[in-house]
Design an enzyme around this catalytic site. Structure first.
Site: not given
Length: 332
Positions: A22-24, A105, A144, A217-219
């Protein structure tokens, strides 16, 4: 060969080896349909929506999605169990297949509302929120999160947070952004880049909790890296890489499903029926094509492709012919 664990045992339907974060301001309904074309079985997530917005806001604008997007999860923000439960119930009525609570977030605005990453300091409250939602919906309720906040360097504290969360839900799945969130001094963008990645913590969580479905998640910026992670965890969630270079998403899907890798132009043209339907509904092309700009990332003509879509998409009468014009530059 990447194993597929028993999803029914985890309370999750479908394949969660590959998902898009999910990305704002990015993963809106137009972006998600594009991602679905690229990866037919990936799990998709909405932008974060606050529980109060779901309850009191424009639900068609906030919750509407195309059936082709399934499986699609709604990510909720909030910290009040009763409000989250009501919002989750509404979301399920709209057809979402999963409810995900944002505990990662770090933005100032989100902190001011007492939700997001700062919730990692309140595992009991997060458990109450998850339990309240799980009590009123039949779909999985997941979380998350980060590894911790600020200078937290205690794996035991992270593991305890996970224990609280999983104990409150019938769904034994968690998504972990493998770095801390800094609540002061860093912008949201910097929080996605500066805190060091600690994949070893996520791997350890999976080793210690083999029955827990762990999504990392991440990188993750390449298919090869993602496949390596899948030897240690159950799923990987692509973030900025899937948006800035979306062909990676398609390549990853093909690697997992043994499907042939399709040309970029063919994939883009598969989006045409959806684009034309949106245009007929009054959507302007610029809201759609902004998600397509990275498809030819690093390819000859890619820069001009982006320029044509960006500049031409501003016209109120722009239609699919603009996309074909941009493709003609690529195809010569």
């Amino acid at each position: 060969m990447i194993p597929v664990i028993n999803q029914e045992k985890q309370g999750i339907s479908g394949d969660f080896r590959l998902s898009v974060a999910p990305m704002m301001n990015w993963t809106d309904r137009y972006c998600r349909v594009f991602h679905r074309v690229l990866a037919p079985s990936a799990r998709l997530y909405t932008e974060m929506v606050h529980a109060k917005a779901v309850i009191y806001g424009d639900r068609e604008r906030l919750l509407g999605f195309a059936s082709v997007e399934q499986p699609v999860a709604l990510q909720l923000g909030g910290s009040e169990p009763a409000l989250l439960a009501k919002a989750a119930s509404i979301a399920v009525d709209w057809g979402y297949s999963e409810i995900n609570l944002n505990c990662g977030c770090p933005s100032d605005r989100v902190q001011a509302g007492s939700f997001g990453a700062c919730l990692m300091r309140e595992p009991a409250l997060v458990a109450d929120c998850v339990a309240a939602m799980a009590a009123v919906v039949s779909v999985p309720v997941t979380v998350k999160c980060r590894l911790g906040v600020n200078e937290d360097d205690d794996y035991g504290r992270f593991a305890k947070f996970v224990d609280w969360v999983i104990g409150a839900s019938s769904s034994r799945m968690i998504v972990v952004h493998a770095r801390n969130a800094w609540l002061q001094g860093l912008s949201p963008k910097e929080n996605r880049e500066i805190p060091p990645l600690r994949y070893d913590w996520v791997y350890r969580l999976k080793r210690e909790c083999p029955e827990l479905a762990v999504v990392l998640n991440g990188g993750i910026t390449s298919v090869e890296a993602g496949l390596d992670h899948l030897l240690m965890v159950d799923g990987v969630m692509l973030g900025r890489a899937a948006y800035q270079d979306p062909y990676i998403l398609h390549q990853f899907y093909c690697a997992l499903s043994n499907a042939p890798v399709l040309p970029r132009a063919l994939l883009l043209r598969a989006l045409r029926p959806y684009v034309e339907a949106w245009l007929e509904q009054g959507v302007t092309l610029r809201h759609i094509v902004r998600h397509l700009l990275g498809l030819f990332h690093g390819q000859p003509g890619g820069r001009v492709f982006r320029q044509v879509l960006t500049q031409g998409g501003q016209r109120s009468d722009a239609d699919w012919s603009l996309v074909e014009q941009a493709l003609s530059i690529i195809e010569g």
